[in-house]
Scaffold this motif. Structure first.
Motif, PDB file in Angstrom:
ATOM      1  N   CYS A 181       0.825  -1.206   0.000  1.00 47.94           N
ATOM      2  CA  CYS A 181       0.000   0.000   0.000  1.00 47.94           C
ATOM      3  C   CYS A 181       0.861   1.258   0.000  1.00 47.94           C
ATOM      4  O   CYS A 181       2.029   1.229   0.365  1.00 47.94           O
ATOM      5  CB  CYS A 181      -0.924   0.013   1.217  1.00 47.94           C
ATOM      6  N   TRP A 182       0.227   2.367  -0.452  1.00 42.35           N
ATOM      7  CA  TRP A 182       0.800   3.697  -0.303  1.00 42.35           C
ATOM      8  C   TRP A 182       0.430   4.230   1.078  1.00 42.35           C
ATOM      9  O   TRP A 182      -0.665   3.974   1.564  1.00 42.35           O
ATOM     10  CB  TRP A 182       0.222   4.647  -1.349  1.00 42.35           C
ATOM     11  N   GLN A 183       1.339   4.998   1.683  1.00 40.44           N
ATOM     12  CA  GLN A 183       1.040   5.661   2.945  1.00 40.44           C
ATOM     13  C   GLN A 183       1.779   6.998   3.006  1.00 40.44           C
ATOM     14  O   GLN A 183       2.919   7.106   2.544  1.00 40.44           O
ATOM     15  CB  GLN A 183       1.456   4.798   4.145  1.00 40.44           C
ATOM     16  N   VAL A 184       1.105   7.988   3.567  1.00 40.62           N
ATOM     17  CA  VAL A 184       1.753   9.273   3.850  1.00 40.62           C
ATOM     18  C   VAL A 184       2.036   9.327   5.341  1.00 40.62           C
ATOM     19  O   VAL A 184       1.112   9.230   6.169  1.00 40.62           O
ATOM     20  CB  VAL A 184       0.872  10.455   3.423  1.00 40.62           C
ATOM     21  N   ILE A 185       3.308   9.450   5.699  1.00 38.42           N
ATOM     22  CA  ILE A 185       3.732   9.474   7.095  1.00 38.42           C
ATOM     23  C   ILE A 185       4.594  10.707   7.312  1.00 38.42           C
ATOM     24  O   ILE A 185       5.598  10.895   6.611  1.00 38.42           O
ATOM     25  CB  ILE A 185       4.526   8.196   7.461  1.00 38.42           C
ATOM     26  N   ASN A 186       4.187  11.560   8.219  1.00 43.42           N
ATOM     27  CA  ASN A 186       4.920  12.804   8.496  1.00 43.42           C
ATOM     28  C   ASN A 186       5.166  13.608   7.223  1.00 43.42           C
ATOM     29  O   ASN A 186       6.275  14.093   6.969  1.00 43.42           O
ATOM     30  CB  ASN A 186       6.248  12.497   9.206  1.00 43.42           C
ATOM     31  N   HIS A 187       4.122  13.688   6.390  1.00 39.98           N
ATOM     32  CA  HIS A 187       4.138  14.489   5.170  1.00 39.98           C
ATOM     33  C   HIS A 187       5.026  13.913   4.065  1.00 39.98           C
ATOM     34  O   HIS A 187       5.268  14.603   3.061  1.00 39.98           O
ATOM     35  CB  HIS A 187       4.570  15.944   5.466  1.00 39.98           C
ATOM     36  N   HIS A 188       5.487  12.692   4.215  1.00 34.79           N
ATOM     37  CA  HIS A 188       6.272  12.032   3.178  1.00 34.79           C
ATOM     38  C   HIS A 188       5.531  10.784   2.714  1.00 34.79           C
ATOM     39  O   HIS A 188       4.882  10.094   3.500  1.00 34.79           O
ATOM     40  CB  HIS A 188       7.663  11.647   3.699  1.00 34.79           C
ATOM     41  N   LYS A 189       5.628  10.520   1.401  1.00 36.16           N
ATOM     42  CA  LYS A 189       4.860   9.427   0.810  1.00 36.16           C
ATOM     43  C   LYS A 189       5.752   8.208   0.597  1.00 36.16           C
ATOM     44  O   LYS A 189       6.860   8.311   0.073  1.00 36.16           O
ATOM     45  CB  LYS A 189       4.255   9.867  -0.527  1.00 36.16           C
ATOM     46  N   GLU A 210      14.670   8.547   4.018  1.00 35.71           N
ATOM     47  CA  GLU A 210      15.406   8.275   2.793  1.00 35.71           C
ATOM     48  C   GLU A 210      14.745   7.216   1.926  1.00 35.71           C
ATOM     49  O   GLU A 210      15.242   6.881   0.857  1.00 35.71           O
ATOM     50  CB  GLU A 210      16.843   7.880   3.141  1.00 35.71           C
ATOM     51  N   CYS A 211      13.602   6.660   2.395  1.00 33.13           N
ATOM     52  CA  CYS A 211      12.811   5.740   1.580  1.00 33.13           C
ATOM     53  C   CYS A 211      11.638   6.455   0.913  1.00 33.13           C
ATOM     54  O   CYS A 211      10.863   5.838   0.195  1.00 33.13           O
ATOM     55  CB  CYS A 211      12.240   4.602   2.434  1.00 33.13           C
ATOM     56  N   ALA A 212      11.502   7.757   1.164  1.00 38.59           N
ATOM     57  CA  ALA A 212      10.315   8.476   0.706  1.00 38.59           C
ATOM     58  C   ALA A 212      10.314   8.651  -0.801  1.00 38.59           C
ATOM     59  O   ALA A 212      11.356   8.652  -1.457  1.00 38.59           O
ATOM     60  CB  ALA A 212      10.233   9.836   1.395  1.00 38.59           C
ATOM     61  N   LEU A 213       9.109   8.849  -1.357  1.00 37.91           N
ATOM     62  CA  LEU A 213       8.949   9.066  -2.782  1.00 37.91           C
ATOM     63  C   LEU A 213       9.674  10.337  -3.189  1.00 37.91           C
ATOM     64  O   LEU A 213       9.497  11.395  -2.601  1.00 37.91           O
ATOM     65  CB  LEU A 213       7.456   9.173  -3.120  1.00 37.91           C
TER      66      LEU A 213
END
Length: 263
Positions: free
Chosen positions: A206-214, A246-249
């Motif tokens: 799944c996609w998730q937005v965590i602390n404003h990062h996707k 560092e894993c963010a989109l």
């Protein structure tokens, strides 16, 4: 993967690089007193738990048995292995079969058994299974390709699913082990970053937005890094180093991208 499976794999991975000893000394050190004598801390602990002194004997099965004990305790380990710790591979096979836990299809946390054409003669723990490959961690082996049944160390291995020496798999009954709760938030292990969203589940597929990062979490629950195609579109995620950010989109609009580097 389920929490108990992850606990087993993490415990097994802690022994990667351990070398057997030439004598009954410095058994807990990973590299000191290394030799070809088949002396190990696993045989020492196996004697404590079973009363059988098998020091200086082949130890792949004792490695599996004792890793289960380390992860879950003695009584739970016996049940998970089909009724008892084992040091002889055919015994392990028979226990899983008698318990109705024998399978031809692997899964993470399964106990893999190999055959020499006459009997089971080597064993280890499956850490990953894909449509074509199996990854394991085994004791008394080496990093050389194929089954090495007396190689002297704990190593990570990989095989084709169709590898002819694979006899089958013992599947522990994980319902035996009470599931401990996850700590909510980010976690890191040897496979990457994952995120527990409740005390009993984590994000996956799944996609998730965590602390404003996707982020995108794969089927095993790990945040993707580098280039990946998701639902027909290419996305780039920062290579992981030491922080989940560092894993963010990184690339947010990839409409029309055909593949990595093709715009």
């Amino acid at each position: 993967m389920e929490n108990a499976v992850k606990k087993l794999i993490d415990q097994t991975a802690r022994w990667d690089g351990y070398l057997e000893k030439k004598s009954n000394a410095q058994l807990d050190d990973f590299t000191a007193n290394a030799g070809s004598g088949n002396f190990t801390c696993f045989a020492r602990d196996y004697k404590i738990h079973t009363g059988q002194n098998l020091q200086a004997q082949p130890w792949c099965a004792m490695f599996v048995s004792e890793v289960f004990v380390q992860a879950f305790g003695l009584e739970a380990a016996k049940k998970l292995l089909g009724g008892s710790l084992y040091h002889y591979c055919p015994t392990g096979v028979n226990q899983f079969k008698k318990a109705g836990r024998w399978a031809a299809v692997p899964e993470p946390g399964a106990v893999i058994f190999f055959t020499n054409g006459q009997r089971a003669y080597h064993t280890g723990i499956v850490t990953e299974a894909t449509a074509t490959r199996i990854k394991t961690i085994e004791g008394n082996t080496s990093g050389a390709s194929g089954v090495i049944e007396n190689g002297g160390g704990v190593c990570r291995k990989a095989y084709s699913r169709s590898y002819g020496k694979i006899l089958g798999y013992g599947l522990p009954d994980w319902s035996i082990v009470s599931q401990s709760e996850y700590v909510l938030g980010w976690h890191h292990d040897s496979n990457g970053w994952w995120y527990a969203d409740t005390p009993h589940t984590y994000y996956k597929s799944c996609w998730q937005v965590i602390n404003h990062h996707k982020y995108y979490f794969n089927q095993d629950g790990y945040a993707l890094t580098d280039w990946h195609q998701i639902d027909g579109k290419w996305y780039y995620f920062e290579p992981a180093a030491g922080h989940p950010l560092e894993c963010a989109l990184y690339v947010t609009d990839v409409s029309g991208v055909q593949g990595p580097g093709e715009f």
